[in-house]
Design a protein around this motif. Structure first.
Motif, PDB file in Angstrom:
ATOM      1  N   LEU A 255       0.863  -1.185   0.000  1.00 56.52           N
ATOM      2  CA  LEU A 255       0.000   0.000   0.000  1.00 56.52           C
ATOM      3  C   LEU A 255       0.899   1.234   0.000  1.00 56.52           C
ATOM      4  O   LEU A 255       1.859   1.313   0.765  1.00 56.52           O
ATOM      5  CB  LEU A 255      -0.886   0.005   1.240  1.00 56.52           C
ATOM      6  N   TYR A 256       0.601   2.188  -0.841  1.00 55.27           N
ATOM      7  CA  TYR A 256       1.362   3.440  -0.949  1.00 55.27           C
ATOM      8  C   TYR A 256       0.410   4.544  -0.539  1.00 55.27           C
ATOM      9  O   TYR A 256      -0.503   4.900  -1.275  1.00 55.27           O
ATOM     10  CB  TYR A 256       1.867   3.569  -2.381  1.00 55.27           C
ATOM     11  N   ALA A 257       0.603   5.089   0.658  1.00 58.40           N
ATOM     12  CA  ALA A 257      -0.379   5.972   1.279  1.00 58.40           C
ATOM     13  C   ALA A 257       0.015   7.432   1.163  1.00 58.40           C
ATOM     14  O   ALA A 257       1.163   7.806   1.405  1.00 58.40           O
ATOM     15  CB  ALA A 257      -0.553   5.612   2.758  1.00 58.40           C
ATOM     16  N   SER A 258      -0.970   8.267   0.803  1.00 58.18           N
ATOM     17  CA  SER A 258      -0.789   9.713   0.912  1.00 58.18           C
ATOM     18  C   SER A 258      -0.607  10.048   2.396  1.00 58.18           C
ATOM     19  O   SER A 258      -0.842   9.211   3.269  1.00 58.18           O
ATOM     20  CB  SER A 258      -2.004  10.428   0.337  1.00 58.18           C
ATOM     21  N   PRO A 259      -0.155  11.261   2.724  1.00 58.41           N
ATOM     22  CA  PRO A 259       0.122  11.594   4.126  1.00 58.41           C
ATOM     23  C   PRO A 259      -1.062  11.289   5.041  1.00 58.41           C
ATOM     24  O   PRO A 259      -2.203  11.651   4.743  1.00 58.41           O
ATOM     25  CB  PRO A 259       0.417  13.089   4.075  1.00 58.41           C
ATOM     26  N   ILE A 260      -0.787  10.617   6.155  1.00 60.77           N
ATOM     27  CA  ILE A 260      -1.841  10.194   7.087  1.00 60.77           C
ATOM     28  C   ILE A 260      -1.710  10.876   8.443  1.00 60.77           C
ATOM     29  O   ILE A 260      -2.394  10.508   9.393  1.00 60.77           O
ATOM     30  CB  ILE A 260      -1.830   8.665   7.286  1.00 60.77           C
ATOM     31  N   PHE A 261      -0.845  11.873   8.529  1.00 52.95           N
ATOM     32  CA  PHE A 261      -0.657  12.560   9.801  1.00 52.95           C
ATOM     33  C   PHE A 261      -1.661  13.706   9.919  1.00 52.95           C
ATOM     34  O   PHE A 261      -2.257  14.130   8.929  1.00 52.95           O
ATOM     35  CB  PHE A 261       0.784  13.043   9.909  1.00 52.95           C
ATOM     36  N   LYS A 262      -1.858  14.153  11.126  1.00 52.11           N
ATOM     37  CA  LYS A 262      -2.917  15.124  11.385  1.00 52.11           C
ATOM     38  C   LYS A 262      -2.757  16.334  10.482  1.00 52.11           C
ATOM     39  O   LYS A 262      -1.742  17.039  10.506  1.00 52.11           O
ATOM     40  CB  LYS A 262      -2.914  15.566  12.846  1.00 52.11           C
ATOM     41  N   ALA A 263      -3.787  16.587   9.687  1.00 48.01           N
ATOM     42  CA  ALA A 263      -3.772  17.676   8.721  1.00 48.01           C
ATOM     43  C   ALA A 263      -4.875  18.668   9.055  1.00 48.01           C
ATOM     44  O   ALA A 263      -5.704  18.441   9.949  1.00 48.01           O
ATOM     45  CB  ALA A 263      -3.953  17.131   7.303  1.00 48.01           C
ATOM     46  N   ARG A 264      -4.873  19.764   8.336  1.00 51.64           N
ATOM     47  CA  ARG A 264      -5.918  20.770   8.487  1.00 51.64           C
ATOM     48  C   ARG A 264      -7.286  20.118   8.322  1.00 51.64           C
ATOM     49  O   ARG A 264      -7.481  19.245   7.480  1.00 51.64           O
ATOM     50  CB  ARG A 264      -5.715  21.849   7.426  1.00 51.64           C
ATOM     51  N   ALA A 265      -8.247  20.518   9.133  1.00 50.66           N
ATOM     52  CA  ALA A 265      -9.589  19.935   9.081  1.00 50.66           C
ATOM     53  C   ALA A 265     -10.148  20.018   7.675  1.00 50.66           C
ATOM     54  O   ALA A 265     -10.104  21.070   7.035  1.00 50.66           O
ATOM     55  CB  ALA A 265     -10.518  20.652  10.062  1.00 50.66           C
ATOM     56  N   GLY A 266     -10.653  18.882   7.182  1.00 50.67           N
ATOM     57  CA  GLY A 266     -11.241  18.845   5.854  1.00 50.67           C
ATOM     58  C   GLY A 266     -10.250  18.717   4.724  1.00 50.67           C
ATOM     59  O   GLY A 266     -10.627  18.810   3.551  1.00 50.67           O
ATOM     60  N   SER A 267      -8.981  18.477   5.039  1.00 51.94           N
ATOM     61  CA  SER A 267      -7.967  18.368   3.994  1.00 51.94           C
ATOM     62  C   SER A 267      -8.341  17.271   3.008  1.00 51.94           C
ATOM     63  O   SER A 267      -8.743  16.172   3.392  1.00 51.94           O
ATOM     64  CB  SER A 267      -6.601  18.056   4.612  1.00 51.94           C
ATOM     65  N   SER A 268      -8.163  17.577   1.708  1.00 54.76           N
ATOM     66  CA  SER A 268      -8.485  16.600   0.668  1.00 54.76           C
ATOM     67  C   SER A 268      -7.258  15.864   0.175  1.00 54.76           C
ATOM     68  O   SER A 268      -7.362  15.028  -0.712  1.00 54.76           O
ATOM     69  CB  SER A 268      -9.168  17.307  -0.514  1.00 54.76           C
ATOM     70  N   HIS A 269      -6.072  16.178   0.745  1.00 52.78           N
ATOM     71  CA  HIS A 269      -4.845  15.557   0.248  1.00 52.78           C
ATOM     72  C   HIS A 269      -3.853  15.181   1.339  1.00 52.78           C
ATOM     73  O   HIS A 269      -3.013  14.313   1.140  1.00 52.78           O
ATOM     74  CB  HIS A 269      -4.157  16.472  -0.763  1.00 52.78           C
ATOM     75  N   GLY A 270      -3.905  15.841   2.489  1.00 56.38           N
ATOM     76  CA  GLY A 270      -3.042  15.469   3.605  1.00 56.38           C
ATOM     77  C   GLY A 270      -1.692  16.138   3.640  1.00 56.38           C
ATOM     78  O   GLY A 270      -0.929  15.937   4.594  1.00 56.38           O
ATOM     79  N   TYR A 271      -1.352  16.973   2.647  1.00 52.11           N
ATOM     80  CA  TYR A 271      -0.047  17.621   2.641  1.00 52.11           C
ATOM     81  C   TYR A 271      -0.020  18.877   3.519  1.00 52.11           C
ATOM     82  O   TYR A 271       1.045  19.451   3.732  1.00 52.11           O
ATOM     83  CB  TYR A 271       0.362  17.966   1.201  1.00 52.11           C
ATOM     84  N   ASP A 272      -1.182  19.313   3.996  1.00 51.43           N
ATOM     85  CA  ASP A 272      -1.258  20.466   4.901  1.00 51.43           C
ATOM     86  C   ASP A 272      -1.260  19.969   6.346  1.00 51.43           C
ATOM     87  O   ASP A 272      -2.226  20.124   7.089  1.00 51.43           O
ATOM     88  CB  ASP A 272      -2.473  21.328   4.587  1.00 51.43           C
TER      89      ASP A 272
END
Length: 930
Positions: free
Chosen positions: A36-53
């Motif tokens: 599995l190759y996962a996009s960022p899964i760490f706590k992001a800005r509420a409602g983030s659609s990508h996880g890079y924030d």
């Protein structure tokens, strides 16, 4: 080290979290995915659609599910003996209220524990952001927002805060005195000066005025918490105090229509460690490093050792626990010192798979000293894509594009112009900051004392605009030969453009090459190195914004070539170039990733496959475009002397429609809305008629209306009646390009990477369109049906798949078969040498053939291309009737019996393989020695 056999990229978001991914793990395993190759899964800005924030890299993102949900996903992955490749973001975090480290900086300034976590210039040349950080997060001018009442002071248990819609910023403790003492006489009248609560409030004011600065340990924090607690306790216990605070909040928040009533809040804001401003200010005046030009993403100083360990603690823990078996580094070029970072990361997480997101030019190589397995695969994408662009027709495309659009400038000139535009507009503040640093350095010695700030900035800007790669990697006195060549070439080109600034350019060259430092102090040498490393951090964002996010929406000669990491001035690549690339990769970066679609690509892989067909038929394409333009001329908008859209944007639209038009009619209504959204984004990125910084609603609405008119009432639309038959033919040939692309991606050296949903046709646009939900139930059902028929009658299955090819099952079938082969012969595909195979016969240029060999095992890939001259639309390019005398020459010492891993058919050969025999039932072949 666990090397993935095949990765599958998942884009996590609130609507698709850990539980949803858990549900598809059995399907992925059945398909043949190893990791599995996962996009960022760490706590992001509420409602983030990508996880890079990211707002907190020490926590999992709660919007993706609970810890139990995460553990269930991990358990499902382990049950299938799969790995987990995790995308991590060391370069930046969100500039957001939920970023508690940043909020601590904004509240406590230099006294914050996280003061040096973020890349902020606290000693900026501009006085109003010196010892403050710019907060360019307002949707309008600061004064307008303030006097409209959009910026509001609030008080609650956590203390005072400044609020702008969802943005909530803290107030420094010293400013509480200004707030409390406003109308303090009101409380005196209500309670009297000797009332215990009034005395307590005076005591709190005394504490506030004597909060220690630069206190050791937790002393300052403890006192701030103590003061806030006392205030809230007093507020809750005494109605008069509560009334005073409410009254003061109302007073500070002013009254709309009375500008002077906002003076109180304005004065309080002027005391903070941040300066709120209109978001557009960030383009020209900025004192923190951003991700590219995104104000809402503030860069992290991961080069600080404590910041590195803080931000990578959870990552390291999950590696130690065997959950993450590999990491993908986002935007490695944004880091101050990528090599040192990677060395620290390798030491921290040990012998696990590491890949980096890195854009390489056509002949550029990854720094060989980096302790990584390779890149995330953009260079592979562009080499494979270029194979299907017919290089012989470049001149015809040039001529037609120029006549149609009037675009006469060469790509290289446009690249410099667009980077210059970004320097002047979007990155003006960043370039100014770098130029000011250069001016200070120049003033330290006689050789640079007479250089003016203007001259240095002009010379520096030209060097930046002409820089041919994303960045160099100087981090010491040593400058590699590769970097020296890049610098010298760039300076020489700049001298041609700026003959009056030769001395300034030579001075910049000396600094970049680390020469002429014999008489400098150690501090001066360090300052020069710091300038070099800062400049290296800027060339990447400039290249990305100037090329990827501007020029690739302007230079529309053939859109299939306008891809991340690509260079559209190269009209395809030759077979020799492709083979050379793969031979080098097999020797040096055999475990780098092979991708054809990512979350960042400009269009789906099957859109490019279709558009490449146009490179085969330039004359027919030109005739159709001219005819469509004539039909649609009356549909254009004419306002203020402008015709909307212009010819270049119109041509962009026709290519977009040809490449992405859906197979299924039921998808058409949604497709129209998607196209309308996409063209607005495209013309803003192009920055010709409109832009994100200066939107032109007239042009945008005119273009949107044009799209609507072209696609409305498809049953009676004149344009669509002319367009759809041609598009359908292109789509038919595009299918074969797609299948060839899938084969090459699976068999060439590297780790196969599959973007979510790409086992079916991917006809998406750039993000956010490429993050739409994936119908996994449909894919699982199709896979089960394929496997059921495959086991007893593969040829009948193939015939059925061709008959229903529009639904994408044929791509799923090929993907499945190739993944099974990769699983069965893991060492062959992971360790095997790469050997180009010579093709003979009249159609030799239509076949791509190469072998992978390892310890006596051999696999041969055979993929066709340029089929428009060989078969009619809808026909299959199969058998000797099509391929005639086309033969593949085999190296000596190979066996004579082969099995086609796709069709399960046997093939006998000696010195050559007849392409017609290999492609008897399916348009691509993977022959494995028996």
């Amino acid at each position: 080290m666990r090397i993935p056999v095949a990765t599958y990229r998942i884009q996590f978001r609130k609507e698709y979290g850990f539980a949803a991914a858990t549900a598809i793990v059995p399907y992925l395993a059945e398909l043949g995915i190893s990791d599995l190759y996962a996009s960022p899964i760490f706590k992001a800005r509420a409602g983030s659609s990508h996880g890079y924030d990211v707002v907190d890299p020490t926590q999992l993102n709660p919007e993706l599910g609970t810890r139990e949900d995460f553990d269930a996903l991990v358990s499902a992955i382990h049950q299938q003996q799969m790995g987990w490749l995790q995308d991590i973001v060391p370069n930046h975090m969100a500039y957001d209220s939920q970023n508690l480290w940043l909020m601590d900086v904004l509240e406590n300034g230099a006294d914050s524990d996280s003061f040096d976590y973020f890349d902020i210039d606290w000693n900026h040349r501009l006085e109003d952001i010196r010892e403050r950080v710019l907060a360019p997060l307002l949707g309008d001018f600061y004064g307008n927002c303030l006097e409209r009442g959009d910026i509001q002071l609030a008080y609650d248990e956590s203390g005072l805060s400044v609020n702008y819609f969802s943005l909530r910023l803290p107030v420094r403790i010293e400013s509480y005195a200004r707030f409390i003492t406003h109308n303090l006489g009101q409380l005196t009248k209500a309670l009297g000066r000797h009332h215990p609560d009034f005395v307590k409030l005076l005591g709190i004011l005394y504490l506030i005025k004597n909060i220690p600065a630069e206190a050791k340990g937790r002393e300052r924090y403890d006192q701030v918490v103590f003061v806030k607690g006392l205030l809230w306790e007093l507020h809750e216990q005494n109605d008069a105090v509560k009334e005073l605070f409410a009254s003061n909040v109302q007073s500070f928040n002013g009254e709309v229509g009375h500008p002077e009533s906002f003076n109180l809040l304005d004065s309080l804001l002027s005391e903070q460690f941040y300066r709120l401003s209109f978001w557009k200010v960030g383009a020209e005046e900025i004192n923190y490093r951003r991700f590219f030009t995104v104000n809402e993403l503030i860069s992290v100083k991961v080069e600080e050792i404590k910041v590195f360990y803080k931000t990578h603690g959870l990552i390291s823990q999950l590696v130690d626990e065997g959950i993450f078996t590999g990491v993908r580094i986002d935007h490695i070029d944004g880091l101050y010192d990528p090599a040192t970072y990677l060395e620290r990361l390798r030491e921290k997480i040990g012998d696990v798979y590491i890949t980096v997101e890195k854009i390489l030019e056509l002949t550029e190589d990854l720094p060989t000293a980096w302790p990584v397995q390779g890149t995330s695969g953009y260079e592979f994408l562009n080499y494979v894509n270029g194979l299907f662009c017919n290089t012989e027709n470049e001149e015809k495309f040039d001529r037609f594009y120029t006549i149609l659009t009037g675009v006469t400038a060469k790509y290289a000139r446009l690249a410099t112009e667009k980077k210059g535009l970004i320097i002047d507009k979007n990155l003006a503040g960043d370039v100014e900051n770098l130029a000011q640093r250069l001016k200070r350095i120049a003033g330290q010695t006689r050789s640079g004392s007479d250089f003016t700030a203007y001259g240095l900035k002009r010379a520096l800007s030209e060097v930046l605009a002409l820089f041919p790669v994303y960045r160099t990697y100087t981090a010491s006195d040593v400058v590699t030969e590769t970097d020296q060549q890049i610098v010298r070439t760039t300076i020489a080109a700049a001298k041609q453009q700026l003959p009056l600034l030769q001395r300034e350019l030579e001075y910049i060259e000396a600094i970049l090459l680390r020469t002429d430092e014999e008489y400098l102090t150690d501090d001066q040498k360090a300052e020069r190195l710091h300038f070099v490393m800062r400049m290296q951090q800027l060339t990447g964002p400039l290249m990305a914004k100037g090329i990827e996010d501007t020029l690739l929406y302007v230079y529309n000669r053939l859109l299939s070539l306008n891809e991340v990491g690509g260079n559209p001035s190269h009209f395809g690549v030759t077979l020799e170039q492709f083979h050379t690339f793969n031979e080098h990769k097999a020797q040096h970066w055999r475990h780098a990733m092979n991708t054809t679609s990512t979350h960042d690509t400009k269009r789906g892989e099957d859109v490019r496959a279709r558009l490449n067909v146009l490179s085969e038929i330039p004359d027919a394409w030109a005739e159709h475009v001219k005819h469509w333009a004539d039909i649609n001329f009356k549909q254009k908008v004419r306002l203020g002397g402008r015709t909307i859209p212009d010819r270049n944007d119109e041509y962009f639209l026709y290519q977009t429609l040809v490449g992405s038009f859906p197979f299924a009619e039921e998808e058409f209504p949604a497709f129209v809305d998607r196209v309308k959204d996409y063209v607005i984004k495209a013309v803003r990125e192009a920055k010709v008629h409109t832009a994100w910084l200066r939107p032109d609603s007239v042009y945008e609405q005119g273009f949107s209306d044009f799209v609507e008119r072209l696609l409305v009432t498809p049953e009676s639309n004149e344009f669509l009646s002319q367009f759809k038959p041609f598009q359908a033919k292109i789509a038919e040939y595009g299918i074969f390009n797609s299948l060839s692309q899938v084969l090459i991606k699976n068999v060439a050296p590297g780790v196969l990477d599959l973007y979510q949903g790409d086992e079916f046709w991917n006809l998406s646009f750039v993000d956010p369109d490429n993050r739409r939900p994936v119908a996994y139930e449909q894919r699982l059902t199709a896979l089960k049906q394929i496997k059921a028929t495959l086991s007893h009658d593969p040829i009948a299955l193939i015939d059925d798949l061709f008959a229903t090819r529009a639904n994408g099952n044929i791509k799923l079938f090929l993907t499945y078969q190739l993944l099974q082969a990769r699983k069965k012969w893991v060492e062959l595909f992971q360790q095997g040498d790469y050997e180009p195979l010579a093709v003979k016969g009249a159609l030799q240029n239509h076949i791509i053939a190469f072998a992978r060999r390892f310890e006596g095992q051999t696999a041969i890939a055979i993929a066709p291309r340029f089929l428009t001259s060989l078969v009619q639309p809808g026909d299959r390019p199969l058998g000797t009737a099509v391929w005639q005398d086309t033969q593949i020459s085999l190296p000596s010492g190979l066996p004579s019996t082969w099995t086609n891993a796709i069709t399960a058919q046997s093939l006998q050969s000696k010195e050559t393989i007849a392409v017609g025999d290999a492609l008897q039932h399916f348009p691509v072949a993977l022959l494995v020695s028996s």
